[in-house]
Design a protein around this motif. Structure first.
Motif, PDB file in Angstrom:
ATOM      1  N   UNK A 100      14.440  13.212 -12.567  1.00 14.70           N
ATOM      2  CA  UNK A 100      13.306  13.696 -13.367  1.00 14.70           C
ATOM      3  C   UNK A 100      13.006  12.702 -14.502  1.00 14.70           C
ATOM      4  N   UNK A 101      11.750  12.252 -14.584  1.00  8.40           N
ATOM      5  CA  UNK A 101      11.379  11.226 -15.573  1.00  8.40           C
ATOM      6  C   UNK A 101      10.078  11.589 -16.270  1.00  8.40           C
ATOM      7  N   UNK A 102       9.854  10.942 -17.407  1.00  8.79           N
ATOM      8  CA  UNK A 102       8.549  10.992 -18.078  1.00  8.79           C
ATOM      9  C   UNK A 102       8.107   9.546 -18.325  1.00  8.79           C
ATOM     10  N   UNK A 103       6.790   9.361 -18.535  1.00 13.47           N
ATOM     11  CA  UNK A 103       6.235   8.026 -18.785  1.00 13.47           C
ATOM     12  C   UNK A 103       4.856   8.211 -19.397  1.00 13.47           C
ATOM     13  N   UNK A 104       4.217   7.103 -19.817  1.00 13.10           N
ATOM     14  CA  UNK A 104       2.874   7.218 -20.376  1.00 13.10           C
ATOM     15  C   UNK A 104       1.878   7.376 -19.233  1.00 13.10           C
ATOM     16  N   UNK A 105       1.131   8.472 -19.254  1.00 17.69           N
ATOM     17  CA  UNK A 105       0.194   8.721 -18.148  1.00 17.69           C
ATOM     18  C   UNK A 105      -0.874   7.632 -18.103  1.00 17.69           C
ATOM     19  N   UNK A 141       0.812  -1.227   0.000  1.00 22.43           N
ATOM     20  CA  UNK A 141       0.000   0.000   0.000  1.00 22.43           C
ATOM     21  C   UNK A 141       0.841   1.271   0.000  1.00 22.43           C
ATOM     22  N   UNK A 142       2.006   1.253   0.680  1.00 26.93           N
ATOM     23  CA  UNK A 142       2.827   2.483   0.737  1.00 26.93           C
ATOM     24  C   UNK A 142       3.368   2.839  -0.638  1.00 26.93           C
ATOM     25  N   UNK A 143       3.918   1.844  -1.354  1.00 34.13           N
ATOM     26  CA  UNK A 143       4.503   2.163  -2.665  1.00 34.13           C
ATOM     27  C   UNK A 143       3.394   2.470  -3.669  1.00 34.13           C
ATOM     28  N   UNK A 144       2.269   1.723  -3.584  1.00 41.74           N
ATOM     29  CA  UNK A 144       1.196   1.968  -4.561  1.00 41.74           C
ATOM     30  C   UNK A 144       0.625   3.374  -4.399  1.00 41.74           C
ATOM     31  N   UNK A 145       0.519   3.839  -3.161  1.00 42.29           N
ATOM     32  CA  UNK A 145       0.018   5.198  -2.944  1.00 42.29           C
ATOM     33  C   UNK A 145       0.951   6.218  -3.616  1.00 42.29           C
ATOM     34  N   UNK A 146       2.268   6.027  -3.433  1.00 44.66           N
ATOM     35  CA  UNK A 146       3.230   6.979  -4.025  1.00 44.66           C
ATOM     36  C   UNK A 146       3.159   6.927  -5.557  1.00 44.66           C
ATOM     37  N   UNK A 147       3.076   5.713  -6.125  1.00 38.41           N
ATOM     38  CA  UNK A 147       3.041   5.573  -7.593  1.00 38.41           C
ATOM     39  C   UNK A 147       1.730   6.155  -8.135  1.00 38.41           C
ATOM     40  N   UNK A 148       0.596   5.843  -7.467  1.00 32.93           N
ATOM     41  CA  UNK A 148      -0.705   6.341  -7.943  1.00 32.93           C
ATOM     42  C   UNK A 148      -0.764   7.867  -7.957  1.00 32.93           C
ATOM     43  N   UNK A 149      -0.069   8.500  -7.009  1.00 34.38           N
ATOM     44  CA  UNK A 149      -0.098   9.970  -6.952  1.00 34.38           C
ATOM     45  C   UNK A 149       0.463  10.592  -8.232  1.00 34.38           C
ATOM     46  N   UNK A 150       1.467   9.918  -8.860  1.00 33.50           N
ATOM     47  CA  UNK A 150       2.084  10.537 -10.044  1.00 33.50           C
ATOM     48  C   UNK A 150       1.627   9.906 -11.361  1.00 33.50           C
ATOM     49  N   UNK A 151       1.052   8.682 -11.307  1.00 38.35           N
ATOM     50  CA  UNK A 151       0.747   7.940 -12.551  1.00 38.35           C
ATOM     51  C   UNK A 151      -0.069   8.749 -13.569  1.00 38.35           C
ATOM     52  N   UNK A 152      -1.085   9.540 -13.145  1.00 33.57           N
ATOM     53  CA  UNK A 152      -1.865  10.268 -14.160  1.00 33.57           C
ATOM     54  C   UNK A 152      -1.123  11.451 -14.769  1.00 33.57           C
ATOM     55  N   UNK A 153       0.024  11.838 -14.193  1.00 32.68           N
ATOM     56  CA  UNK A 153       0.674  13.090 -14.605  1.00 32.68           C
ATOM     57  C   UNK A 153       1.602  12.934 -15.802  1.00 32.68           C
ATOM     58  N   UNK A 200       4.246   2.766 -14.006  1.00 30.20           N
ATOM     59  CA  UNK A 200       4.704   3.886 -14.835  1.00 30.20           C
ATOM     60  C   UNK A 200       5.234   3.335 -16.172  1.00 30.20           C
ATOM     61  N   UNK A 201       4.330   3.055 -17.130  1.00 34.84           N
ATOM     62  CA  UNK A 201       4.762   2.445 -18.386  1.00 34.84           C
ATOM     63  C   UNK A 201       5.669   3.378 -19.193  1.00 34.84           C
ATOM     64  N   UNK A 202       6.609   2.744 -19.921  1.00 36.49           N
ATOM     65  CA  UNK A 202       7.497   3.511 -20.793  1.00 36.49           C
ATOM     66  C   UNK A 202       8.310   4.559 -20.010  1.00 36.49           C
ATOM     67  N   UNK A 203       8.697   4.176 -18.805  1.00 38.29           N
ATOM     68  CA  UNK A 203       9.457   5.086 -17.926  1.00 38.29           C
ATOM     69  C   UNK A 203      10.817   5.395 -18.545  1.00 38.29           C
ATOM     70  N   UNK A 204      11.166   6.690 -18.611  1.00 44.25           N
ATOM     71  CA  UNK A 204      12.468   7.083 -19.179  1.00 44.25           C
ATOM     72  C   UNK A 204      12.888   8.429 -18.600  1.00 44.25           C
ATOM     73  N   UNK A 205      14.161   8.767 -18.798  1.00 36.82           N
ATOM     74  CA  UNK A 205      14.643  10.057 -18.297  1.00 36.82           C
ATOM     75  C   UNK A 205      13.917  11.196 -18.992  1.00 36.82           C
ATOM     76  N   UNK A 206      13.677  12.282 -18.272  1.00 33.95           N
ATOM     77  CA  UNK A 206      13.107  13.474 -18.882  1.00 33.95           C
ATOM     78  C   UNK A 206      14.155  14.054 -19.834  1.00 33.95           C
ATOM     79  N   UNK A 207      13.870  14.089 -21.171  1.00 40.61           N
ATOM     80  CA  UNK A 207      14.912  14.554 -22.106  1.00 40.61           C
ATOM     81  C   UNK A 207      15.282  16.017 -21.896  1.00 40.61           C
TER      82      UNK A 207
END
Ligand code: HEM
Length: 401
Positions: free
Chosen positions: A391-396, A118-130, A365-372
């Motif tokens: 700093x990273x980007x991924x598919x929201x 639950x701790x990691x999922x909460x942290x991941x869910x907070x950023x996943x839509x962004x 965080x699909x397609x996770x990669x460095x922020x170019x």
């Protein structure tokens, strides 16, 4: 031909932003034990020697009669209280045993579902839509501290505050005023919780410690708060950096990221190679209890000894291309958790948090990669190492329901 240990030309390395590996490589190859002023580690008033090769590091950590841990109480006592990290012999065993059961692999399973996921999922869910994040700020700093707060039995809502206190307490030898203030604040916060557990034990580690006895005696307050001031920073400050180092390895090598994403059986190898290549805790401290010699270098009784596990894990006589991260390396044993009587009490917890954390990040965080558009990440620090930011980007993705 080995250099004279007292004339080895070393640089003082900055505690927060330093890059010590080149110096340790030079030492391993020419002067494996060298004398330093110790200033960058807050050691004053005694000679200090750094031990850099695998065999010598292993030997020092296993010979606890000659190399005492008592120096850790000297350094950290004002900030933490009396610590198992600074005890030797039977006293150390008796106090370590009070909490050792809670950190056995079999005992940790119950925390997996209840707290770790639950701790990691909460942290991941907070950023996943962004679709973008700074992984240190948004995930790695927040996650292990929540887990250790829950295991100890302090309110998880206050985990950010614990993180801040932990950083200041660990930095106490370098910045005494901030370290002492954080130490006092943490104790004042914990006092009512300790009193509540005295009257009403709840099955958490705090209750165990409040009611624990050694030789028929309850723990003194100095020892009780010493345990709490060690466990919370040890749980908060170490795994979060190691997780950042593993993510850095993946983000800098997208083909390795793709392999691990596709085959999660590789996650344990990713964890062990990260700990070997870039551990979050590069060194531990000892004091020579008698005149001794390591790798031909005389060390007088009373000298401080910095035992550089991070350097041992890059020893070229054990690991080919030792500075490179290599997921397929055949030797995956390492000394990142130390060895001997003080071997890391939290190593099973750390490995579990890293495994669950890395899988959750790769899943969420699909397609996770460095922020170019950002600078590439850099792992930094002398004794504690991790990336300052990722700093990273991924598919929201939409938040899970
Ligand atoms: C990747 C993460 C971690 C690393 C690299 C790490 C590293 C280490 C090392 C090298 C030592 C040996 C110290 C010595 O010999 O003086 C140690 C001891 C210790 N660690 Fe960890 N640690 C990690 C995670 C944790 C966690 C999650 C906890 C949770 C409570 C923890 C609790 C402790 C404690 C209590 C000790 C002292 C044991 C004793 O003195 O008997 N560690 N750790």
């Amino acid at each position: 031909m080995t250099e004279d240990p007292s004339t080895f030309e070393y640089e003082e390395i900055d505690f927060v932003t330093g890059q010590p590996y080149a110096q340790w490589e030079r030492a391993r190859l020419g002067c494996p034990v060298f004398e330093t002023a110790g200033a960058s580690l807050g050691v004053v008033g005694r000679p200090m020697f750094e031990v850099t090769r695998w065999d010598d590091v292993e030997h020092v950590l296993r010979d606890a009669d000659t190399f005492s841990s008592s120096i850790n109480n000297e350094h950290m006592r004002p900030y933490m209280g009396e610590l198992i990290l600074g005890m030797d012999g039977p006293e150390h065993r008796a106090y370590r045993n009070l909490v050792a059961h809670a950190f056995r692999a079999s005992q940790l399973e119950r925390w997996d579902e209840a707290v770790i996921r639950p701790s990691i999922e909460m942290c991941v869910d907070d950023v996943a839509p962004l679709g973008r994040a700074e992984l240190v700020r948004d995930i790695t700093r927040r996650y292990p501290v929540r887990v250790i707060c829950a295991i100890v039995g302090v309110p998880v809502e206050d985990s950010d505050q614990f993180h801040e206190w932990s950083e200041q307490i660990n930095g106490g030898p370098m910045h005494p005023e901030a370290g002492l203030a954080a130490s006092r604040a943490m104790r004042e916060y914990l006092e009512p919780l300790v009193e509540a557990r005295r009257a009403d034990p709840r099955g958490d580690l705090l209750s165990d410690l409040v009611h624990a006895e050694v030789d028929g005696e309850k723990l003194t307050d100095d020892r009780l708060y010493g345990f709490l001031r060690l466990l919370l920073p040890a749980g908060a400050e170490t795994t979060f950096r190691a997780l950042g180092n593993a993510l850095t390895a993946l983000l800098l090598a997208p083909e390795t990221m793709a392999r691990v994403r596709a085959d999660r059986a590789l996650v344990p190898a990713l964890i062990e190679e990260t700990l070997r290549w870039e551990t979050s805790v590069t060194q531990v401290s000892r004091v020579a209890a008698a005149d001794t010699v390591v790798a031909g270098c005389p060390i007088p009784a009373g000298a401080a000894v910095a035992v550089i596990v991070g350097s041992a894990d890059r020893d070229e006589s054990r690991y080919a291309r030792s500075a490179e991260f290599d997921l397929d390396r055949s030797t995956q044993t390492h000394l990142a958790f130390g060895t001997g009587p003080h071997q890391c009490l939290g190593m099973h917890l750390a490995r579990l948090e890293l495994r669950v954390g890395l899988n959750a990040i790769l899943d969420g965080l699909p397609n996770l990669r460095l922020d170019p558009d950002a600078d590439p990440p850099v792992i930094e620090g002398l004794a504690f190492r991790g990336p300052r930011s990722l700093p990273v980007v991924f598919d929201a993705v939409a938040t899970r329901s």
